[in-house]
Write a protein that holds these residues in place. Structure first.
Motif, PDB file in Angstrom:
ATOM      1  N   VAL A  21      77.792  53.523 -40.309  1.00  0.00           N
ATOM      2  CA  VAL A  21      76.623  53.261 -39.396  1.00  0.00           C
ATOM      3  C   VAL A  21      75.205  54.137 -39.930  1.00  0.00           C
ATOM      4  CG1 VAL A  21      75.469  53.234 -37.090  1.00  0.00           C
ATOM      5  CG2 VAL A  21      78.085  52.575 -37.574  1.00  0.00           C
ATOM      6  N   THR A  22      75.670  55.466 -39.848  1.00  0.00           N
ATOM      7  CA  THR A  22      74.551  56.181 -40.324  1.00  0.00           C
ATOM      8  C   THR A  22      74.019  56.072 -41.780  1.00  0.00           C
ATOM      9  OG1 THR A  22      75.583  58.032 -38.960  1.00  0.00           O
ATOM     10  CG2 THR A  22      74.198  58.849 -40.677  1.00  0.00           C
ATOM     11  N   LEU A  23      74.957  55.901 -42.624  1.00  0.00           N
ATOM     12  CA  LEU A  23      74.539  55.513 -43.978  1.00  0.00           C
ATOM     13  C   LEU A  23      73.519  54.367 -44.240  1.00  0.00           C
ATOM     14  CD1 LEU A  23      77.445  56.466 -46.261  1.00  0.00           C
ATOM     15  CD2 LEU A  23      75.381  57.640 -46.120  1.00  0.00           C
ATOM     16  N   MET A  24      73.916  53.278 -43.211  1.00  0.00           N
ATOM     17  CA  MET A  24      73.147  51.820 -43.502  1.00  0.00           C
ATOM     18  C   MET A  24      71.577  52.157 -42.799  1.00  0.00           C
ATOM     19  SD  MET A  24      74.227  48.354 -41.580  1.00  0.00           S
ATOM     20  CE  MET A  24      74.295  48.825 -40.023  1.00  0.00           C
ATOM     21  N   ILE A  25      71.870  52.904 -41.560  1.00  0.00           N
ATOM     22  CA  ILE A  25      70.343  53.403 -41.023  1.00  0.00           C
ATOM     23  C   ILE A  25      69.537  54.079 -41.706  1.00  0.00           C
ATOM     24  CG2 ILE A  25      69.452  54.184 -38.999  1.00  0.00           C
ATOM     25  CD1 ILE A  25      71.835  53.563 -37.454  1.00  0.00           C
ATOM     26  N   PHE A  26      70.053  55.353 -42.329  1.00  0.00           N
ATOM     27  CA  PHE A  26      69.586  56.308 -43.050  1.00  0.00           C
ATOM     28  C   PHE A  26      69.012  55.565 -44.502  1.00  0.00           C
ATOM     29  CE2 PHE A  26      69.248  59.785 -46.158  1.00  0.00           C
ATOM     30  CZ  PHE A  26      68.316  60.542 -45.499  1.00  0.00           C
ATOM     31  N   ILE A  27      69.479  54.793 -45.294  1.00  0.00           N
ATOM     32  CA  ILE A  27      69.211  54.605 -46.576  1.00  0.00           C
ATOM     33  C   ILE A  27      68.262  53.668 -46.240  1.00  0.00           C
ATOM     34  CG2 ILE A  27      70.277  53.809 -48.832  1.00  0.00           C
ATOM     35  CD1 ILE A  27      72.666  54.965 -48.343  1.00  0.00           C
ATOM     36  N   THR A  28      68.471  52.690 -45.729  1.00  0.00           N
ATOM     37  CA  THR A  28      67.665  51.640 -45.439  1.00  0.00           C
ATOM     38  C   THR A  28      66.170  51.903 -44.861  1.00  0.00           C
ATOM     39  OG1 THR A  28      69.531  50.107 -44.841  1.00  0.00           O
ATOM     40  CG2 THR A  28      67.264  49.199 -44.466  1.00  0.00           C
ATOM     41  N   GLY A  29      66.298  52.801 -43.919  1.00  0.00           N
ATOM     42  CA  GLY A  29      65.227  53.381 -43.304  1.00  0.00           C
ATOM     43  C   GLY A  29      64.172  54.110 -43.898  1.00  0.00           C
ATOM     44  N   THR A  30      65.034  55.151 -44.581  1.00  0.00           N
ATOM     45  CA  THR A  30      64.149  56.147 -45.554  1.00  0.00           C
ATOM     46  C   THR A  30      63.617  55.362 -46.635  1.00  0.00           C
ATOM     47  OG1 THR A  30      66.142  56.663 -46.591  1.00  0.00           O
ATOM     48  CG2 THR A  30      65.125  58.150 -44.893  1.00  0.00           C
ATOM     49  N   VAL A  31      64.276  54.354 -47.324  1.00  0.00           N
ATOM     50  CA  VAL A  31      63.838  53.492 -48.439  1.00  0.00           C
ATOM     51  C   VAL A  31      62.422  52.831 -48.106  1.00  0.00           C
ATOM     52  CG1 VAL A  31      64.194  51.973 -50.389  1.00  0.00           C
ATOM     53  CG2 VAL A  31      65.754  53.671 -49.759  1.00  0.00           C
ATOM     54  N   ILE A  32      62.783  52.232 -47.040  1.00  0.00           N
ATOM     55  CA  ILE A  32      61.662  51.438 -46.664  1.00  0.00           C
ATOM     56  C   ILE A  32      60.293  52.220 -46.196  1.00  0.00           C
ATOM     57  CG2 ILE A  32      60.784  49.550 -44.837  1.00  0.00           C
ATOM     58  CD1 ILE A  32      63.787  48.440 -44.923  1.00  0.00           C
ATOM     59  N   GLY A  33      60.575  53.184 -45.419  1.00  0.00           N
ATOM     60  CA  GLY A  33      59.643  54.075 -45.253  1.00  0.00           C
ATOM     61  C   GLY A  33      58.957  54.505 -46.176  1.00  0.00           C
ATOM     62  N   TRP A  34      59.734  55.072 -47.339  1.00  0.00           N
ATOM     63  CA  TRP A  34      59.095  55.660 -48.470  1.00  0.00           C
ATOM     64  C   TRP A  34      58.197  55.025 -49.278  1.00  0.00           C
ATOM     65  CZ3 TRP A  34      58.173  55.884 -53.556  1.00  0.00           C
ATOM     66  CH2 TRP A  34      57.803  57.066 -54.098  1.00  0.00           C
ATOM     67  N   VAL A  35      58.807  53.722 -49.526  1.00  0.00           N
ATOM     68  CA  VAL A  35      57.719  52.620 -50.273  1.00  0.00           C
ATOM     69  C   VAL A  35      56.480  52.000 -49.430  1.00  0.00           C
ATOM     70  CG1 VAL A  35      57.942  50.309 -51.040  1.00  0.00           C
ATOM     71  CG2 VAL A  35      59.894  51.723 -51.330  1.00  0.00           C
ATOM     72  N   LEU A  36      56.699  52.066 -48.006  1.00  0.00           N
ATOM     73  CA  LEU A  36      55.784  51.866 -47.379  1.00  0.00           C
ATOM     74  C   LEU A  36      54.658  52.905 -47.351  1.00  0.00           C
ATOM     75  CD1 LEU A  36      54.396  49.626 -45.205  1.00  0.00           C
ATOM     76  CD2 LEU A  36      55.614  51.052 -43.409  1.00  0.00           C
ATOM     77  N   GLY A  37      54.969  54.243 -47.203  1.00  0.00           N
ATOM     78  CA  GLY A  37      54.114  55.243 -47.159  1.00  0.00           C
ATOM     79  C   GLY A  37      53.564  55.610 -48.382  1.00  0.00           C
ATOM     80  N   GLU A  38      54.080  55.373 -49.638  1.00  0.00           N
ATOM     81  CA  GLU A  38      53.740  55.480 -50.995  1.00  0.00           C
ATOM     82  C   GLU A  38      52.519  54.374 -51.264  1.00  0.00           C
ATOM     83  OE1 GLU A  38      53.132  54.634 -55.180  1.00  0.00           O
ATOM     84  OE2 GLU A  38      54.131  53.580 -53.625  1.00  0.00           O
ATOM     85  N   LEU A  39      52.893  52.948 -50.783  1.00  0.00           N
ATOM     86  CA  LEU A  39      51.873  52.139 -50.862  1.00  0.00           C
ATOM     87  C   LEU A  39      50.663  52.254 -50.153  1.00  0.00           C
ATOM     88  CD1 LEU A  39      51.562  49.126 -52.127  1.00  0.00           C
ATOM     89  CD2 LEU A  39      52.589  48.066 -50.110  1.00  0.00           C
ATOM     90  N   LEU A  40      50.895  52.630 -48.804  1.00  0.00           N
ATOM     91  CA  LEU A  40      49.648  52.662 -48.004  1.00  0.00           C
ATOM     92  C   LEU A  40      48.781  53.858 -48.473  1.00  0.00           C
ATOM     93  CD1 LEU A  40      51.315  51.932 -44.312  1.00  0.00           C
ATOM     94  CD2 LEU A  40      49.628  50.578 -45.908  1.00  0.00           C
ATOM     95  N   GLY A  41      49.497  55.261 -48.685  1.00  0.00           N
ATOM     96  CA  GLY A  41      48.689  56.235 -49.329  1.00  0.00           C
ATOM     97  C   GLY A  41      48.158  55.717 -50.463  1.00  0.00           C
ATOM     98  N   ARG A  42      48.640  55.193 -51.243  1.00  0.00           N
ATOM     99  CA  ARG A  42      48.014  54.688 -52.528  1.00  0.00           C
ATOM    100  C   ARG A  42      46.703  53.863 -52.382  1.00  0.00           C
ATOM    101  NH1 ARG A  42      50.255  50.892 -56.181  1.00  0.00           N
ATOM    102  NH2 ARG A  42      52.176  51.344 -55.196  1.00  0.00           N
ATOM    103  N   ILE A  43      46.908  52.724 -51.748  1.00  0.00           N
ATOM    104  CA  ILE A  43      45.899  51.776 -51.493  1.00  0.00           C
ATOM    105  C   ILE A  43      44.933  52.279 -50.355  1.00  0.00           C
ATOM    106  CG2 ILE A  43      45.404  49.615 -50.401  1.00  0.00           C
ATOM    107  CD1 ILE A  43      48.115  48.632 -51.411  1.00  0.00           C
ATOM    108  N   GLY A  44      45.285  52.918 -49.311  1.00  0.00           N
ATOM    109  CA  GLY A  44      44.224  53.351 -48.405  1.00  0.00           C
ATOM    110  C   GLY A  44      43.447  54.496 -49.040  1.00  0.00           C
ATOM    111  N   THR A  45      43.671  55.325 -49.884  1.00  0.00           N
ATOM    112  CA  THR A  45      42.893  56.400 -50.419  1.00  0.00           C
ATOM    113  C   THR A  45      41.774  55.836 -51.186  1.00  0.00           C
ATOM    114  OG1 THR A  45      44.975  57.893 -50.604  1.00  0.00           O
ATOM    115  CG2 THR A  45      42.756  58.384 -51.726  1.00  0.00           C
ATOM    116  N   TRP A  46      41.993  54.755 -51.878  1.00  0.00           N
ATOM    117  CA  TRP A  46      41.160  54.049 -52.774  1.00  0.00           C
ATOM    118  C   TRP A  46      40.234  53.046 -52.030  1.00  0.00           C
ATOM    119  CZ3 TRP A  46      42.083  57.039 -56.942  1.00  0.00           C
ATOM    120  CH2 TRP A  46      41.354  56.898 -58.061  1.00  0.00           C
ATOM    121  N   SER A  47      40.668  52.722 -51.010  1.00  0.00           N
ATOM    122  CA  SER A  47      39.743  51.562 -50.186  1.00  0.00           C
ATOM    123  C   SER A  47      38.386  52.300 -49.920  1.00  0.00           C
ATOM    124  CB  SER A  47      40.512  51.136 -48.845  1.00  0.00           C
ATOM    125  OG  SER A  47      39.683  50.585 -48.087  1.00  0.00           O
ATOM    126  N   ARG A  48      37.417  51.543 -50.180  1.00  0.00           N
ATOM    127  CA  ARG A  48      36.046  51.751 -49.878  1.00  0.00           C
ATOM    128  C   ARG A  48      35.602  51.593 -48.278  1.00  0.00           C
ATOM    129  NH1 ARG A  48      32.991  49.917 -55.412  1.00  0.00           N
ATOM    130  NH2 ARG A  48      34.155  51.493 -56.788  1.00  0.00           N
TER     131      ARG A  48
END
Length: 413
Positions: free
Chosen positions: A110-137
């Motif tokens: 249960v813990t592995l399923m929650i932790f792996i899925t949540g952190t991977v999605i969170g990391w990808v989402l954070g990297e994408l928003l940080g990259r695009i948001g910084t460059w947005s005008r």
């Protein structure tokens, strides 16, 4: 000196062998130091013991419980037994008589399923928003994302659980019905609940999901780093989604698709327990993890925007997207990965609280129950597993950084 570049004709091992060897040695040394500190803390500074619950039966009952649990033995001797058990891959026995390994084996998927899925999605989402948001005008996009990132990094986990249960439980139940799952999970797990021999058990499916996600995560990170290093945007962008999709397709083709979906969306009384679902817990971990990644990515991108190579790329006619993704983001990614590891304890602690509050029956439930009764073997067993998860996360991060930046391969651990 021969063609291998080594005197005497000695062959050098592949870079990743020595690289992982150095990292693994230091990780294990750190784990032993961490476990030693926790062991002495729970035995010395906690003002009660597991045998305290027997005080109502009189001094004789208390002394008998202390002797049965081995708590009357010298502390150094108990520590030596703990380290010896670790060397034999034995986590010991709970004071209640159940092997610690069995308790953890039931809760870990249960813990592995929650932790792996949540952190991977969170990391990808954070990297994408940080990259695009910084460059947005757009004038308010950066400020809005910064507020959202700070909220994610500082939110109180129990309050987050309240929000998840209040706002997302209803839509998840509607999604369950839309996917054709039975209203009561008991319809899928009736044989396991009634104790039929050979019946499919939820724990078996959880382990299948957890192991599949672990393998998918390792493969996806390596492929993603390879694609970024060789400037293959399609490979980089699709590595993680395709890896997770492959796990889902494999589970579905094995005939366990409805069972896996039920474990993700189970919420009713029957074969289920708790007021939440794994999907809610995953959403909670996503929210806890993406903000810190996004803030680090945003700071790195801001620092790189004024560098000379950015101006050179624009002067050569490169598009803003090419400058952002192929040059700036690539230079920032390694520090972001390193920073992500520093936030690992915070995310893990938040995940444990979310999992416990949603009654997911994972490692958090085992840990908090053990703390309540001062069941030291169980506490230490959970700490060992959490430490090993941290080591795995660290090794995956280091390998990804080394693939992105070959200079790290020759550095010290």
């Amino acid at each position: 000196m021969d063609e291998t570049g080594e005197p005497g004709g000695r062959l050098r091992p592949p870079w990743f062998v020595s690289f992982l060897g150095r990292r693994l040695v230091w990780a294990l040394v750190t784990l032993i130091i961490f476990l030693t500190a926790v062991f002495f803390f729970v035995q010395v500074w906690v003002p009660y013991t597991w045998a305290t619950q027997f005080l109502q039966g009189g001094g004789a009952a208390f002394d008998a419980a202390m002797e049965a649990a081995g708590l009357n033995r010298p502390l150094v001797e108990r520590y030596a037994d703990f380290i010896g058990g670790l060397a034999r891959l034995d986590l010991g026995t709970s004071f209640n008589g159940q092997p610690v390994f069995d308790l953890i084996r039931e809760a870990l998927p249960v813990t592995l399923m929650i932790f792996i899925t949540g952190t991977v999605i969170g990391w990808v989402l954070g990297e994408l928003l940080g990259r695009i948001g910084t460059w947005s005008r757009r004038p308010f996009s950066g400020a809005g994302l910064s507020v959202l990132g700070v909220l994610s990094a500082t939110i109180f986990p129990p309050f987050l659980v309240f929000i998840l249960v209040h706002w997302l439980r209803g839509p998840l139940l509607a999604a369950r019905e839309a996917m054709g799952l039975p209203t009561d999970s008991l319809a899928l797990w009736r044989d396991a609940v009634s104790g039929q021999p050979g019946a499919l058990n939820p724990a078996d499916v959880r382990w299948l999901i957890a192991l599949g996600l672990c393998a998918a995560l390792v493969v996806a990170l390596v492929v993603r780093a390879h694609g970024r290093r060789h400037q293959l945007p399609w490979v980089e962008g699709l590595a993680i989604p395709f890896a997770f999709l492959g796990v889902g397709v494999g589970i579905w083709l094995s005939g366990l698709g409805p069972h896996a979906l039920d474990l993700l969306y189970r919420a009713d009384i029957g074969a289920t327990t708790g007021r939440g679902t794994p999907a809610l817990a995953i959403a909670g971990v996503v929210f806890l993890s993406f903000g810190q990644v996004m803030l680090v990515m945003h700071a790195g991108m801001e620092a790189e925007k004024s560098e000379d190579y950015v101006l050179t790329g624009r002067a050569k006619g490169l598009t803003e997207r090419a400058v952002r993704d192929k040059h700036v983001a690539r230079n920032v990614l390694a520090p972001v990965l390193a920073g992500s590891f520093l936030t690992f304890p915070t995310i893990l602690a938040g995940m444990i609280i979310v999992e416990y509050e949603l009654e997911m029956q994972g490692l958090s439930s085992v840990l908090f129950d053990a703390i309540e009764f001062q069941d030291i073997p169980v506490i230490m067993g959970v700490m060992v597993v959490l430490g090993l998860i941290g080591i795995g996360f660290r090794l995956a991060t280091d390998v990804t950084i080394a693939i992105l930046d070959p200079r790290q391969r020759q550095g010290r651990a």
